[in-house]
Design a protein around this motif. Structure first.
Motif, PDB file in Angstrom:
ATOM      1  N   ILE A 139      12.042   5.955   1.401  1.00  0.00           N
ATOM      2  CA  ILE A 139      10.919   5.817   0.512  1.00  0.00           C
ATOM      3  C   ILE A 139       9.442   5.572   1.545  1.00  0.00           C
ATOM      4  O   ILE A 139       8.809   6.395   1.424  1.00  0.00           O
ATOM      5  CB  ILE A 139      10.902   4.824  -0.437  1.00  0.00           C
ATOM      6  CG1 ILE A 139      12.071   5.062  -1.523  1.00  0.00           C
ATOM      7  CG2 ILE A 139       9.637   4.427  -1.142  1.00  0.00           C
ATOM      8  CD1 ILE A 139      12.217   3.626  -2.270  1.00  0.00           C
ATOM      9  N   SER A 142       9.056   9.183   3.727  1.00  0.00           N
ATOM     10  CA  SER A 142       8.855  10.425   3.012  1.00  0.00           C
ATOM     11  C   SER A 142       7.767  10.359   2.054  1.00  0.00           C
ATOM     12  O   SER A 142       7.370  11.390   1.356  1.00  0.00           O
ATOM     13  CB  SER A 142       9.930  10.980   2.181  1.00  0.00           C
ATOM     14  OG  SER A 142      10.358  10.136   1.328  1.00  0.00           O
ATOM     15  N   GLY A 143       7.016   8.938   1.958  1.00  0.00           N
ATOM     16  CA  GLY A 143       5.991   9.056   1.108  1.00  0.00           C
ATOM     17  C   GLY A 143       4.508   9.650   1.712  1.00  0.00           C
ATOM     18  O   GLY A 143       4.470   9.700   2.925  1.00  0.00           O
ATOM     19  N   SER A 144       3.661   9.369   0.767  1.00  0.00           N
ATOM     20  CA  SER A 144       2.238   9.876   1.221  1.00  0.00           C
ATOM     21  C   SER A 144       1.533   9.168   2.160  1.00  0.00           C
ATOM     22  O   SER A 144       0.750   9.229   2.991  1.00  0.00           O
ATOM     23  CB  SER A 144       1.199   9.936  -0.008  1.00  0.00           C
ATOM     24  OG  SER A 144       1.204   8.612  -0.726  1.00  0.00           O
ATOM     25  N   SER A 146       3.424   7.569   4.536  1.00  0.00           N
ATOM     26  CA  SER A 146       4.409   7.385   5.821  1.00  0.00           C
ATOM     27  C   SER A 146       3.964   7.236   7.184  1.00  0.00           C
ATOM     28  O   SER A 146       2.755   8.056   7.606  1.00  0.00           O
ATOM     29  CB  SER A 146       5.210   8.627   5.780  1.00  0.00           C
ATOM     30  OG  SER A 146       6.017   8.823   6.932  1.00  0.00           O
ATOM     31  N   ALA A 155       3.067  14.154   5.920  1.00  0.00           N
ATOM     32  CA  ALA A 155       3.239  13.731   4.561  1.00  0.00           C
ATOM     33  C   ALA A 155       2.727  14.336   3.564  1.00  0.00           C
ATOM     34  O   ALA A 155       1.592  15.069   3.482  1.00  0.00           O
ATOM     35  CB  ALA A 155       2.542  12.359   4.809  1.00  0.00           C
ATOM     36  N   THR A 161       3.811  12.501  -6.300  1.00  0.00           N
ATOM     37  CA  THR A 161       5.059  11.573  -6.405  1.00  0.00           C
ATOM     38  C   THR A 161       5.883  11.784  -5.046  1.00  0.00           C
ATOM     39  O   THR A 161       5.970  12.913  -4.457  1.00  0.00           O
ATOM     40  CB  THR A 161       5.931  12.185  -7.484  1.00  0.00           C
ATOM     41  OG1 THR A 161       5.078  11.885  -8.697  1.00  0.00           O
ATOM     42  CG2 THR A 161       7.130  11.167  -7.807  1.00  0.00           C
ATOM     43  N   ASN A 162       6.703  10.780  -4.594  1.00  0.00           N
ATOM     44  CA  ASN A 162       7.418  10.978  -3.326  1.00  0.00           C
ATOM     45  C   ASN A 162       8.569  11.758  -3.735  1.00  0.00           C
ATOM     46  O   ASN A 162       9.437  11.544  -4.852  1.00  0.00           O
ATOM     47  CB  ASN A 162       7.779   9.357  -2.969  1.00  0.00           C
ATOM     48  CG  ASN A 162       8.304   9.381  -1.660  1.00  0.00           C
ATOM     49  OD1 ASN A 162       9.139  10.528  -1.418  1.00  0.00           O
ATOM     50  ND2 ASN A 162       8.316   8.105  -1.049  1.00  0.00           N
TER      51      ASN A 162
END
Length: 584
Positions: A139, A142-144, A146, A155, A161-162
């Protein structure tokens, strides 16, 4: 008065007669009493809860129709959706696990590469990392926000949404988590390939590609299929990944549906979730039955001979090593770096740098009394489970190998039940079995005791299997000599068997602790206030939105597991071959 004296005399005679029977059974050395005690333990802790679960699932409906409860649950739309999602995500994870496991097993098993021990340890690291920790790491990766991908411009855009919150994300992570099952099966098959087959092919003029496709692949295929099927059985019962990714991503699976039903309605819906658990059991047992069929029908007995030695890759060594390290960086290193970076960040969204890095999250976690209690509970549960399972495994191994007790051979099949079926099923079975009040102790639901019983049932095979394997390798004359000089079962176990099996027992106990200390699947359904565990705390912190504290807690728990792994590796010279897969 005379009647009273007669009653006392009859009671004394009865006690003396039964004492002779039981004492004679003990001193004869056949272990009858010991076998009876172990049978009572296994039946009470491992078999009865699962049997209680099955009985609950087969109960009639509200209108009295036989199997009406099962029909009602199976016809529900939510059940069908969760079932389809479970099959789809599990099948997708099997494809990923099989591809990764096969490629890595052939590369590290057939080729003479540098750093093979380190490579193997990283390949097997998903077995040591709990599902919820792996999901949390991905999580953060891979999230914005990151800390790894954002500086590289890779990212997702802020506010999106992730992508990991999806069925595809669940399949990816479960595939990585269960990849070691395929890897271990294939590496074991490659280790048994006789070198003379390859040498004969070389003499006949076959090249490396032809040897690989015509000899090695066909012989290793049954093991690859068996590992893939085992990965599917593990995927259908996975809870940590679907819970952290599927619940927020609105991708329900059977394990998360069970959790949400019990979490929302409590034991009042035990019958309904028992039916859902029965579906998981059917899927897992069907997969394991198919695995046994594959191994029995497709496996080829190779006989004995010199083991196949790794081949020299020549000029391709450097590019192959670089490719393997790149794959390991993606699946094992980068997610952990993202987790550590999040734990060192002052807040989500703040770019990590030398000036912003802080250990405040670790101080906050260690200062939190609930989290400290979770650390203590997890360590105590895993240590107690390791101790009790070792005390059960030693006499169990003696009765099976030395005494050859028929009852123990039957129990040897039953004891694997709580390990084979999904952990969610075991937790639900414990609720159904120990929610009703027991004589003298009352209900165990919501207590520390029910967690411990679940751990004992679930993790006993982790200690029992290496101990039994060690007992089978011992010279039987030692136990026979002790029996001839009059030593009873207890003395033979304590002074003959236990010293010889101490390394195997310690290895099994440490493996149990590494597995249990971060456990979530059982604890998510059985924990209560004051009995929190590490897995539950990581899960709760993430759902509260406190990702930095969840990351810090995960990092600390992983350090504990790493310390246990290093301790186990330090004892490798005293352990039976095959105990440490990253070494063998």
């Amino acid at each position: 008065m005379a009647g009273d004296r007669g009653a006392v005399r009859r009671a004394r005679d009865w006690t003396r007669d039964w004492g002779r029977i039981w004492g004679g059974a003990w001193h004869r050395g056949d272990g009858t009493i010991l076998a009876a005690l172990l049978a009572a333990w296994v039946l009470g802790v491992s078999v009865w809860p699962l049997a209680r679960l099955f009985l609950e699932a087969l109960a009639p409906g509200a209108d009295g129709v036989p199997l009406g409860l099962m029909a009602e649950v199976l016809e529900a739309r939510s059940t069908g959706r969760a079932f389809r999602n479970t099959l789809a995500a599990s099948a997708g994870s099997v494809v990923i696990a099989t591809v990764l496991g096969t490629v890595l097993a052939f590369a590290t098993g057939l080729l003479r590469l540098r750093g093979r021990v380190a490579m193997t340890f990283l390949i097997l690291s998903p077995l040591l990392i709990p599902s919820q920790t792996m999901a949390l790491a991905w999580i953060e990766l891979s999230g914005s926000n990151s800390p790894v991908l954002r500086p590289l411009g890779l990212a997702p855009p802020p506010g999106t949404t992730n992508p990991i919150y999806s069925g595809g994300g669940i399949a990816l992570l479960m595939g990585i988590e269960h990849m070691p099952l395929v890897f271990i099966a294939l590496r074991a098959a490659l280790a048994t390939l006789p070198a003379d087959l390859v040498e004969a092919a070389r003499i006949a003029g076959a090249g490396r590609l032809r040897i690989l496709t015509r000899i090695i692949l066909p012989l290793a295929l049954p093991s690859a299929l068996a590992g893939a099927i085992l990965a599917f059985a593990a995927a259908v019962g996975n809870f940590g990944v679907p819970a952290l990714l599927g619940i927020p991503g609105r991708f329900p699976m059977l394990t998360t549906l069970i959790y949400q039903r019990l979490n929302g309605f409590g034991p009042s819906v035990a019958g309904q979730v028992a039916v859902l658990a029965l579906i998981l059991v059917a899927l897992a047992l069907g997969a394991l039955g198919l695995r046994a069929l594959v191994l029995s029908r497709l496996s080829v007995p190779l006989g004995r001979g010199a083991a196949l030695r790794p081949l020299d890759p020549g000029r391709a060594r450097l590019p192959l090593e670089a490719a393997i390290w790149a794959v390991l960086a993606v699946i094992a290193i980068l997610p952990m770096l993202a987790l550590v970076a999040t734990a060192l960040s002052p807040a989500l969204g703040v770019a990590l740098s030398a000036s912003t890095a802080t250990t405040a999250n670790f101080h906050e976690v260690l200062a939190n009394p609930t989290i400290r209690r979770a650390f203590a509970n997890s360590l105590l549960l895993s240590a107690l489970a390791a101790l009790v399972c070792t005390l059960v495994a030693l006499p169990f191994a003696w009765l099976k190998v030395s005494a050859r007790a028929p009852l123990i051979r039957l129990l040897d099949w039953l004891v694997d039940g709580p390990w084979v079926v999904p952990g969610t099923v075991v937790a639900l079975a414990m609720i159904l079995a120990f929610l009703p009040p027991l004589p003298l102790v009352g209900s165990l639901y919501g207590t520390f005791a029910i967690l411990l019983l679940a751990y004992l049932a679930r993790f006993l095979p982790l200690v029992l299997r290496p101990v039994v394997a060690g007992a089978e390798a011992l010279e039987p004359a030692q136990d026979e000599a002790a029996r001839i000089v009059g030593a009873g079962p207890l003395r033979r176990i304590l002074f003959v068997l236990a010293p010889a099996l101490l390394p195997a027992a310690m290895a099994g106990a440490l493996i149990l602790m590494m597995t249990a200390v971060n456990e979530l699947t059982l604890s998510a359904l059985l924990w209560s206030s004051g009995n929190e565990t590490l897995g539950v705390m990581v899960f709760a912190l993430q759902y509260e939105g406190n990702s930095t504290a969840a990351a810090a807690t995960s990092v600390l728990s992983l350090l504990m597991v790493l310390a246990l792994a290093l301790a186990l590796d330090a004892m490798r010279r005293w352990l039976p071959p095959g105990t440490l897969p990253w070494r063998d």
